[in-house]
Design an enzyme around this catalytic site. Sequence first.
Site, PDB file in Angstrom:
ATOM      1  N   ASP A 160     -10.237  -6.369  -3.012  1.00 48.76           N
ATOM      2  CA  ASP A 160     -10.599  -5.284  -2.119  1.00 48.76           C
ATOM      3  C   ASP A 160     -10.750  -4.018  -2.967  1.00 48.76           C
ATOM      4  OD1 ASP A 160     -10.686  -3.727   0.424  1.00 48.76           O
ATOM      5  OD2 ASP A 160      -8.761  -2.982  -0.330  1.00 48.76           O
ATOM      6  N   ALA A 161     -11.463  -3.023  -2.448  1.00 49.76           N
ATOM      7  CA  ALA A 161     -11.712  -1.811  -3.246  1.00 49.76           C
ATOM      8  C   ALA A 161     -10.815  -0.648  -2.863  1.00 49.76           C
ATOM      9  CB  ALA A 161     -13.180  -1.407  -3.120  1.00 49.76           C
ATOM     10  N   TYR A 162     -10.921  -0.176  -1.620  1.00 51.12           N
ATOM     11  CA  TYR A 162     -10.252   1.055  -1.226  1.00 51.12           C
ATOM     12  C   TYR A 162      -8.760   0.830  -0.980  1.00 51.12           C
ATOM     13  CZ  TYR A 162     -15.020   2.654  -0.798  1.00 51.12           C
ATOM     14  OH  TYR A 162     -16.326   2.969  -1.079  1.00 51.12           O
ATOM     15  N   ARG A 210      -7.378   8.381   6.584  1.00 56.82           N
ATOM     16  CA  ARG A 210      -7.414   6.969   6.200  1.00 56.82           C
ATOM     17  C   ARG A 210      -7.060   6.052   7.375  1.00 56.82           C
ATOM     18  NH1 ARG A 210      -9.566   2.727   3.641  1.00 56.82           N
ATOM     19  NH2 ARG A 210      -8.020   1.273   2.822  1.00 56.82           N
ATOM     20  N   ASN A 259     -15.416  -3.072   2.435  1.00 55.95           N
ATOM     21  CA  ASN A 259     -16.083  -2.539   3.621  1.00 55.95           C
ATOM     22  C   ASN A 259     -17.103  -1.472   3.259  1.00 55.95           C
ATOM     23  OD1 ASN A 259     -14.845  -4.062   5.640  1.00 55.95           O
ATOM     24  ND2 ASN A 259     -13.153  -2.636   5.894  1.00 55.95           N
TER      25      ASN A 259
END
Length: 413
Positions: free
Chosen positions: A199-201, A229, A310
């Site tokens: 995942d990135a964030y 967030r 996402n």
Amino acid sequence: MLATTGSVFPRGVRKLVNDSAMTREPKIGALRMFCTASTKYYDVPSVNVNAKGDSVFGTLRVPLDRSEGEIGLLSQLISGTGVMFRMTPGTYNFDWHLAPRRQFIVNLDASVKVTVTSGEAKVLEKGNVFFVEDITGTGHFSQAVNAQARHSLFIPVDDVALRSLGAVAVDAKGNPIQGTAAHAAAASDSAEPEAYVFDAYGTLLDVHSVTVGPSVFGDRWKVLSQTWREKQLQYTWLRSLARGQGNYVNFETVTRESLEYALELHQESIDEPTKKKLIEDYHVLKAYPEVKNSIEHVKNSGKRAVVCTNGTNAMIEAALSHNGLLDLFDDVISADELSCYKTDPSIYQTVVDEVQIPAKLMAFVSSNGWDACGAARFGFGEAFWVNRSSLPLERLPGAGQITQRKCLRGILR
């Protein structure tokens, strides 16, 4: 003696089933406890299918790996699709058939006699649970005992649930029954991941590292950023629920809308250029300190590294490039291409399709507990939760399968 009129028996079973010796079937009564030096197991009688397609009797060995003090030992929670109630009459005499699905069956008030391919027959006693998974092959033969009607429960499970359970189907000698779903699921646990999906964030990129935030809001930034967030994630979930109804917007739009909500909630007023700069900073978020070395370690070990996010392609590629990370990854997969958000299974399936590696041979890594649960439930061989904030375990399907880490270090075997 079993009635055989009109039966089509596999591989000469007709003679065996009609043999008078087969009227003295062993009875399977109370469940047994099996112990090793480190783990206790519940032994559940089972009807399995082996690699030849024959139905065979076995035992589903369920680890009791949770201690709850005075209430005793528990297995991991087994996720399923529901419970079905069933009543079979005393005339029940079901010819050779396949199990309709992998499921536990609980006999509530009567027993059932089951015959497998070899002609071996057993009585599965009332008041007990057994497991059936012969959904392919020759099937089995079922018959009422003593002409008694029977009430029972069906509790369906799937391969992912079996894997989360850590159960193994074994024969009378304790050897795994080759070809069973439980054996295949257990075997996948020992397989070395061929790829790591990140995942990135929050996992690779620090979402609170927006540079303009502290200079504009000072001490108020931390609370506002947290609200931003949280609302950003909530909007992705809610828009996914309304998928197909024209309610999808991309992650950059969600990011702007959630910022506007946070600003209004905390009664902050800023001009449009400042708001635009806050959103643009998502293109230059800072990576966590250990990220680059961890990804390089994955690559140097001969594994593939993939991003599943996402974020839009433009957002994530800009942020990875800013941190010198983009060239380390073999692929970047955006949920935007599917017009939905994680944990929609289609996103995880797209990873499998694009990378061309079975899910059970990939490890999924996320700082979001719900994302790790979704990946585990989908069937990734390993699911790591990078729990940077020491949060409680999510109460979601798949939670019992995830492995927690404080940061990315140590995820590689």
